[in-house]
Every structure is written in structure tokens, then in C-alpha cells.
Design an enzyme around this catalytic site. Sequence first.
Site, PDB file in Angstrom:
ATOM      1  CG  HIS A  30      41.626   4.686  33.859  1.00  0.00           C
ATOM      2  ND1 HIS A  30      40.626   4.950  35.001  1.00  0.00           N
ATOM      3  CD2 HIS A  30      42.773   4.711  34.292  1.00  0.00           C
ATOM      4  CE1 HIS A  30      41.497   5.290  35.976  1.00  0.00           C
ATOM      5  NE2 HIS A  30      42.842   5.077  35.620  1.00  0.00           N
ATOM      6  CD  GLU A  51      33.277  -2.048  37.816  1.00  0.00           C
ATOM      7  OE1 GLU A  51      33.751  -1.171  37.482  1.00  0.00           O
ATOM      8  OE2 GLU A  51      32.786  -2.815  38.700  1.00  0.00           O
TER       9      GLU A  51
END
Length: 578
Positions: A30, A51
Site C-alpha cells: 500500500h 509493526e
Amino acid sequence: MTKKRAAGELAAAALAGLGVTEVFALHGSHLDPLYMACEEFGIRLTDTRHEASAGHAADAYARASNGKLGVCAVTAGPGFTNALTAITNAYLDRIPTLFIAGAAPMREAEGNTLQGGFDAVAMARPVTKWAQRVAEPGRIVEYIRRAGEIALSGAPGPVFLEIPIDVMFWPTEDSPPDTSTWQRPAPAAPPADAVARVLEMFRTAERPVMIAGGGAMLSNSGDRLRRLAELTGVPVIAGQKALGVLPDDHPYYGGAAAGLAAAAGAGQPTDGVLLVGVRMGMFLGGAMGAIIPASAFVAQIETNAEEIGRVRMADLPIVADAGATLGALIAAAEQQSWPKREEWAGLLRGFRGNARKAFADAPVNSRPGMIHPGHAVAAVMDALPPGTAVVADGGEAGNWVGDLVRSPGAGQHLRCGYLGCLGISQGFAIGAARADPSRPVVCFAGDGGAGFNIQELDTMMRHKLPIVMVILNNAEWGMSRNAQNLLYGKNREVIVALNDTHYETVAEGFGVTGVRVDRYEDIDAAVREAFASGEPRLINVIIDAAVMHPRTKMMVGDVSGADGVPIPYYANIPKAPA
């Protein structure tokens, strides 16, 4: 024909305009245009294995760089939700960070698309200063500049931008922005009468102190605090985020806030306090008054007016930047003569050794094959290279480290804050290593906290970050087990046991040399060898689970039920009236 840029490439240009040179990330397609353009605009990418670690690294980078913007860029869906804990951690600790996440195409909304179907912006809003979706390719630069300004201005904190994939990849003929004229506003200065009143309090109080916090750390005010202390004779106490703000051997450095509680216990409470960008709350004793007595005069420097009055109202509220206010105080103090307070400063300094004294007579190897945790952490501290940044996870491991850390400099002792978030240490260590590559970094974690993100050893190895990880291994969730024993009786335990994991073997799987240490006598050599290697290393230190950190009992509180229903870590629930 010249290939058009993807609009998302301009995001990298805008970040560079904000002075960003480091971005912490985990790949997801993305955000590929942003990632691909980072090198062109002088930005280094450090990719982690989770993350949450990328977010914690951005958080730590902002702390360890004394207020630069920390940036984390992750993919859509679980990339964002995995980072939400790190966003919340930065929010509660007021750390200037920018989180960027991808999203499914806007044109496919409500279509049950991959990694779509939920509102990330709505999820982020309660734990950010500002959260927005970039809906137009032509506004990417504008939004990033605004996001950075909001994160860094006033009371700092995290901001969030969602950039959908169709916006990110949209072709554009726009050129990178001219950022040479981008400027930030000057820090807010204090009123002159407030400066005069603070100095009057310094002069008239019998035992005045300055307590420095995140505002002092993020404004890089260590030298200003030192100068003001030397001018006025007023000692400096460090809140949790500012530990190490003055050199360890400085005559006016009183260390952690616990020293004020010890002084009060010795019949010499402070009677005049200047809070320098530090918030009232748990880390300053809450409402109990053990650290800041109710009778003390309190002046509070805060960029956020809403923070003044939390727990107790300040006698002198000063809505201004910590660094700018210290500068004004220095300028005014230089025109005056001041009493010397060596005895008061010496009293506070003397309490700094209390933590070591508390276990000095305990055997170093408390049981065969197990080391007393206090002695273990003290031995590591004694072997660290000068100026080592000290990162610590939560739980009892973090408490031992906090008690025994030596002054590494402002923003160089990083540990969990108001969120009480376990698993931060590896990400924090990565961020600290990027903030200052010349500074050694040690990363402490209990075996519980270490397990959250042990895979970041791979990140350290791939990026050649010479972080030394010290695992304090007692094969249990130590603080939780001890709290259960205190509340329910000895050996009343549930889901607090762990295996004695050979983390040194785990480390070897990631290419990191590891060693197991179960004798106190071997700690010094293991630590010195690890730092001398110039590589990531892991030391698995076997500590005795039977030794409880004294703060655990204090945090659990009165378990007798005499003053209400006991609950761990908070004040007891008051008894209902008869």
C-alpha cells in the site's frame, strides 16, 4: 516520455522538509511509492519484524533525539492495528510521532475488500492529537506538513495519517515541494512576572527543587537545567522521562523523584517545587503527597494549559515552553546573587545509593544457578561503556533497572510509561540506536517482556545495530506472581509461570551470538565482551524468582483490607459506609 511520479512519492519529499531522516516501517505494498522515494530524499528506512516494534522505534527515536519527529509507516489493516499499541504509548507519554498507514482503495469502500471494512481514522482519534484520511493526491504534502507541525507543537504527541492505496499510487505531474522556506514557530516564552516569582520562590524556600520531565527532555534542556542549578543552588530531580538529564556526578543532581520521598521521610520535605515539563500523576506519587507535599509551593511550566491542575493545582501556573522558560530564568538569575545549598543538594544525592544498599548484604548468587536480580542489574550497570543508552521493559525487570541506572543523558534512559506496555524494549532499543549511532545501547527485559518481540533480533542483525540485549530470566511473570501471592497468600498463582527458555539458543537462530549466565562472577566479562564485539549480542541472565522487587509490594498496597477492598497497582476501593 517522462514517467509520471506516483503522488505518494511526494510524501517522502514532505517528510524530508520536516527534517525527517529516519522512518521505521514494515513493508506492505500500500505504501510502496513512499518507501521507494525515501532514498531519493535522504531518508533511511529501518524495517522491523512487527509493526508494534516499528511504532515503538519511532517513539524511542523522538525521545533519544530530544524531540525530533519520530515517523512510522505501515501497511493497511493489521499493519495499522498492530501499530495501535505504539500509538497509544506515544499518546500517553506525549511523544512527537507521525504514524502513516495505507488503506484499501476509497473507490472500493463497502465492497468487502482486502484489509478494508473498518475506520482506522476513527480508531486512532482517541489516542492521537490529530487523525485524518488523505482523500486527494494533491493534498499529501499539505497534510504531512500539518501533521508534523501538530505533533511537534504545544503539548507534543502522536498524529495519524491514512493514505489509501489509490491516492498513494495516483499519477501526478506535481514537482517535489520547495521546503526551504518551511519554518516552525518560536517556542512560547513565559511572562516576565512568572519568571520573577519563580526566582523569588527559589530564594525564599528552605529546600527548593526543580523536577524535570518530558518537556525538559524533548526541548534538550539538560545544559540549561545544569546552568540554572549552578547559578541558584537549586538541585534537579528527574522525572521518569528525564532520568540522566544532568551528569551522574553533578553536585546538584538528585536523581530520581524517590529521593524527595526519602527526604520527606527524614523530616526534610521540599517546600518549593518548579515542575519543568513534568506532569503530576503516578510517577510523582499521585495524590499521596509523599514526593511533593501538599504544603509545598508548586510552580508548573507546561505547554498544555489543560495539564495544569491535574492531581493538584499549581500555585504558579506557567503556560510556556520548558526550554524557553529555563532560558529566561537563567538570564534573570545571572543578574542576582544566590545562597548556596550544598547541604540540601548533598542530602538528595545521598539517597541515590539507597537502592543498592537495600540488597548489599544479600548473597549475589542467592540460590545455586540463580543470581539475585539487584546484584545482576548492578553488575551489568558497572560494566557498561560510558554514556550507554539504557532501555528497559516493564515489570520488575524495569524497576530494578530504574533503581540502578546511571546517568546516560537526557532521553537516554527509555522505559515504559503510563501505558505500562510490556514488549517495548526491542523497538525502543532500535529507535535509540538510530537516534545516535555513536552511542552504545543496552536493552533490558524480563523473560516475559522479551517474548513479545524477540524476533527483532533479526532487525538488529540485518541493520547492523550493535545492541546488547540483557534478559533477566526468572521463568515467570514476576510482578504478576508476586502480586497474586500478596493478595491471595503464598503459592496461590494462576497463569504466571513460564519455561526457563534458552534465549541464547533463540538468538543464535537469528544469527546473534548469545550466552547464558547463571553465576554473578561471569556477568562483568559477558557484558564487556558483548560491547567489544560491535555486534548485536544477547545475554540470558538467570535470576532468582524468589526475590521480589520492593516496589511491587508498595504498588500492590495494603492487602489487609483495613482501608477498603485491595486491588493491585491502584488505591484500595473505599469501604461502603455501614
